[in-house]
Scaffold this active site. Structure first.
Site, PDB file in Angstrom:
ATOM      1  N   ASP A  19       0.271 -15.565  15.394  1.00 45.21           N
ATOM      2  CA  ASP A  19       0.262 -17.037  15.452  1.00 45.21           C
ATOM      3  C   ASP A  19      -0.530 -17.599  14.278  1.00 45.21           C
ATOM      4  O   ASP A  19      -0.178 -18.634  13.707  1.00 45.21           O
ATOM      5  CB  ASP A  19      -0.372 -17.497  16.771  1.00 45.21           C
ATOM      6  N   HIS A 210      -3.693 -20.414  26.219  1.00 42.12           N
ATOM      7  CA  HIS A 210      -3.458 -20.302  24.768  1.00 42.12           C
ATOM      8  C   HIS A 210      -3.632 -21.716  24.231  1.00 42.12           C
ATOM      9  O   HIS A 210      -2.750 -22.567  24.408  1.00 42.12           O
ATOM     10  CB  HIS A 210      -2.035 -19.766  24.566  1.00 42.12           C
ATOM     11  N   CYS A 243       1.943 -23.749  14.569  1.00 40.93           N
ATOM     12  CA  CYS A 243       3.330 -23.355  14.810  1.00 40.93           C
ATOM     13  C   CYS A 243       4.216 -24.065  13.792  1.00 40.93           C
ATOM     14  O   CYS A 243       4.088 -25.269  13.590  1.00 40.93           O
ATOM     15  CB  CYS A 243       3.745 -23.743  16.229  1.00 40.93           C
TER      16      CYS A 243
HETATM   17  P1  HMG Z   1      19.646 -18.717  16.227  1.00 43.90           P
HETATM   18  O1  HMG Z   1      20.002 -19.185  14.861  1.00 43.90           O
HETATM   19  O2  HMG Z   1      19.905 -19.637  17.355  1.00 43.90           O
HETATM   20  O3  HMG Z   1      20.242 -17.288  16.579  1.00 43.90           O
HETATM   21  O4  HMG Z   1      18.099 -18.326  16.198  1.00 43.90           O
HETATM   22  P2  HMG Z   1      21.641 -16.644  16.388  1.00 43.90           P
HETATM   23  O5  HMG Z   1      21.732 -15.607  17.464  1.00 43.90           O
HETATM   24  O6  HMG Z   1      22.722 -17.689  16.288  1.00 43.90           O
HETATM   25  O7  HMG Z   1      21.520 -15.895  14.969  1.00 43.90           O
HETATM   26  C1  HMG Z   1      21.475 -16.597  13.742  1.00 43.90           C
HETATM   27  C2  HMG Z   1      20.955 -15.659  12.661  1.00 43.90           C
HETATM   28  O8  HMG Z   1      19.637 -15.207  12.976  1.00 43.90           O
HETATM   29  C3  HMG Z   1      21.780 -14.398  12.486  1.00 43.90           C
HETATM   30  O9  HMG Z   1      21.650 -13.975  11.138  1.00 43.90           O
HETATM   31  C4  HMG Z   1      21.073 -13.409  13.357  1.00 43.90           C
HETATM   32  O10 HMG Z   1      21.313 -12.083  13.000  1.00 43.90           O
HETATM   33  C5  HMG Z   1      19.639 -13.778  13.097  1.00 43.90           C
HETATM   34  P3  HMG Z   1      22.732 -14.354   9.995  1.00 43.90           P
HETATM   35  O11 HMG Z   1      24.035 -13.851  10.534  1.00 43.90           O
HETATM   36  O12 HMG Z   1      22.684 -15.875   9.877  1.00 43.90           O
HETATM   37  O13 HMG Z   1      22.225 -13.674   8.780  1.00 43.90           O
HETATM   38  N1  HMG Z   1      18.726 -13.425  14.210  1.00 43.90           N
HETATM   39  C6  HMG Z   1      17.629 -12.666  14.047  1.00 43.90           C
HETATM   40  N2  HMG Z   1      17.086 -12.064  12.978  1.00 43.90           N
HETATM   41  C7  HMG Z   1      15.958 -11.361  13.189  1.00 43.90           C
HETATM   42  N3  HMG Z   1      15.351 -11.238  14.389  1.00 43.90           N
HETATM   43  C8  HMG Z   1      15.880 -11.819  15.488  1.00 43.90           C
HETATM   44  C9  HMG Z   1      17.052 -12.576  15.332  1.00 43.90           C
HETATM   45  N4  HMG Z   1      17.833 -13.279  16.182  1.00 43.90           N
HETATM   46  C10 HMG Z   1      18.840 -13.783  15.484  1.00 43.90           C
HETATM   47  N5  HMG Z   1      15.262 -11.688  16.663  1.00 43.90           N
HETATM   48  C11 HMG Z   1      16.012 -17.444  16.965  1.00 43.90           C
HETATM   49  C12 HMG Z   1      17.392 -17.957  17.364  1.00 43.90           C
HETATM   50  C13 HMG Z   1      15.137 -17.419  18.180  1.00 43.90           C
HETATM   51  C14 HMG Z   1      16.143 -16.058  16.386  1.00 43.90           C
HETATM   52  C15 HMG Z   1      15.462 -18.400  15.889  1.00 43.90           C
HETATM   53  O14 HMG Z   1      15.490 -19.686  16.409  1.00 43.90           O
HETATM   54  C16 HMG Z   1      14.070 -18.063  15.438  1.00 43.90           C
HETATM   55  O15 HMG Z   1      13.795 -17.028  14.870  1.00 43.90           O
HETATM   56  N6  HMG Z   1      13.125 -18.993  15.684  1.00 43.90           N
HETATM   57  C17 HMG Z   1      11.728 -18.827  15.275  1.00 43.90           C
HETATM   58  C18 HMG Z   1      10.873 -18.993  16.476  1.00 43.90           C
HETATM   59  C19 HMG Z   1       9.436 -18.705  16.131  1.00 43.90           C
HETATM   60  O16 HMG Z   1       9.097 -17.631  15.654  1.00 43.90           O
HETATM   61  N7  HMG Z   1       8.548 -19.687  16.432  1.00 43.90           N
HETATM   62  C20 HMG Z   1       7.149 -19.497  16.271  1.00 43.90           C
HETATM   63  C21 HMG Z   1       6.602 -18.558  17.317  1.00 43.90           C
HETATM   64  S1  HMG Z   1       6.448 -19.328  18.927  1.00 43.90           S
HETATM   65  C22 HMG Z   1       4.896 -20.045  18.857  1.00 43.90           C
HETATM   66  O17 HMG Z   1       4.250 -20.040  17.842  1.00 43.90           O
HETATM   67  C23 HMG Z   1       4.368 -20.635  20.131  1.00 43.90           C
HETATM   68  C24 HMG Z   1       3.315 -19.769  20.814  1.00 43.90           C
HETATM   69  O18 HMG Z   1       2.239 -19.467  19.936  1.00 43.90           O
HETATM   70  C25 HMG Z   1       2.773 -20.528  22.023  1.00 43.90           C
HETATM   71  C26 HMG Z   1       2.356 -21.952  21.637  1.00 43.90           C
HETATM   72  O19 HMG Z   1       1.384 -22.139  20.923  1.00 43.90           O
HETATM   73  O20 HMG Z   1       3.114 -22.835  22.043  1.00 43.90           O
HETATM   74  C27 HMG Z   1       3.909 -18.446  21.319  1.00 43.90           C
HETATM   75 MG    MG Z   2       0.596 -20.800  19.486  1.00 42.99          MG
END
Ligand code: HMG
Ligand code: MG
Length: 308
Positions: A19, A210, A243
């Protein structure tokens, strides 16, 4: 009001490598991330959130996830967790042998769409097979509920909205429920109201807080959780982070700040404050900013004074 005894031990989960760093614009090398993980475990952290298996197009900083996981000199007793939003992420993570995986949902539809590109209901359709496959591999599954205290797009978030997502987590078999204040707007009573909803469905040992510290409320909110007996908290060394999908949200509460408070309360954690401050100074040096931790800054200044 929920009542439980004040905990004598707290588990700190350092989420700094994930994070904390995910929002850094400048690339941080895998070598530096590994040094951070090694310093955290040397300081006594036993739970470290290392990286995320998400789309590298969405979060480029985490693109070296497999390299980082492969480079860890693992210590017995330390649990290394990673974020996996879907089966693709889990499949990429499994060869790296995490001890725990994290699925992350949101309490609001707007944040769900921005963060993971789907509705809340769709996110649970994606998580269900992830949880099943992770359990089949013997892995624990932690769930995070973003925007449980407020949302950058929707505004206020009700406890009912939080409980709706808690129920969904429970239904698909998520083992642990993390309640996240993504934008740091929560205040103690509101946090207790959200936590009460998590505790209706999960035992104390499987509920955690968190807190991002954007509005300076995180320590008060942790204290409010301690009053309820909650004894697991995420934090980021040096207060790193934010984030990418919550503009203006600053880092998590600094692990050093939480530790200083817990030490003062006589609550054990197993973490050494001096080594933790060193880890914070190290990663702050890498990203070229002073630590956001008040305690880190104060203790570093005290050392300078003693050395002078
Ligand atoms: P999407 O575009 O809806 O997914 O993304 P898709 O299934 O349509 O796939 C689109 C493309 O992404 C494809 O590649 C997939 O292969 C690829 P392309 O054909 O375009 O080259 N793909 C992936 N690649 C690597 N790893 C994967 C993956 N899945 C699909 N797992 C997805 C959906 C969730 C992947 C996207 O929206 C994403 O990566 N989002 C980022 C989310 C993120 O990391 N956010 C920050 C973390 S959460 C946070 O910080 C909050 C937390 O701390 C708590 C808080 O504070 O609130 C936890
Ligand atoms: Mg967070």
């Amino acid at each position: 009001m929920f009542s439980a005894s004040f905990p004598s031990h707290v588990t700190l989960v350092d989420v700094g490598p994930r994070d904390g760093l995910q929002n850094e614009r400048q690339a941080v090398s895998a070598e530096c991330k590994l040094e951070l993980v090694h310093r955290l475990q040397a300081a006594g952290l036993r739970e470290i959130e290392v990286t995320s298996f998400v789309s590298p197009k969405w979060v480029p900083q985490m693109a070296d996830n497999a390299e980082v996981m492969a480079g860890i000199q693992r210590r017995a007793g330390v649990r290394y967790s990673v974020l996996t939003p879907n089966l693709k992420g889990l499949e990429a993570a499994l060869p790296c042998k995490p001890d725990e995986i994290v699925v992350f949902a949101a309490a609001t539809e707007a944040f769900s769409q921005r963060n993971i590109n789907c509705s809340i209901a769709e996110s649970f359709e994606r998580f269900a097979p992830v949880v099943e496959a992770a359990h089949a591999e013997g892995l624990k599954v932690r769930g995070a509920i973003s925007c449980a205290l407020g949302c950058p797009y929707q505004g206020e978030v009700s406890a009912d909205e939080v409980e709706h997502v808690v129920r969904l987590m429970k239904q698909i078999g998520v083992d642990h429920c993390g309640v996240a204040d993504t934008i740091g707007v929560g205040t103690p009573r509101a946090v207790q109201r959200a936590m009460e909803r998590a505790l209706k469905h999960y035992p104390l040992v499987e509920v955690s807080g968190h807190f991002h510290d954007t509005y300076g409320q995180a320590l008060s909110n942790i204290y409010a959780c301690l009053e309820m007996g909650i004894h697991t908290f995420d934090a980021s060394v040096a207060g790193l982070g934010g984030c990418p999908y919550a503009k203006g949200a600053t880092g998590n509460v600094a692990t050093e700040d939480v530790l200083f408070m817990l030490n003062g309360l006589g609550i054990s954690t197993g973490v050494d404050i001096d080594q933790l401050v060193d880890a914070g100074a190290y990663i702050s040096g890498v990203i070229g900013r002073p630590p956001a931790s008040r305690v880190g800054k104060a203790l570093l200044a005290k050392r300078d004074k003693v050395a002078a």
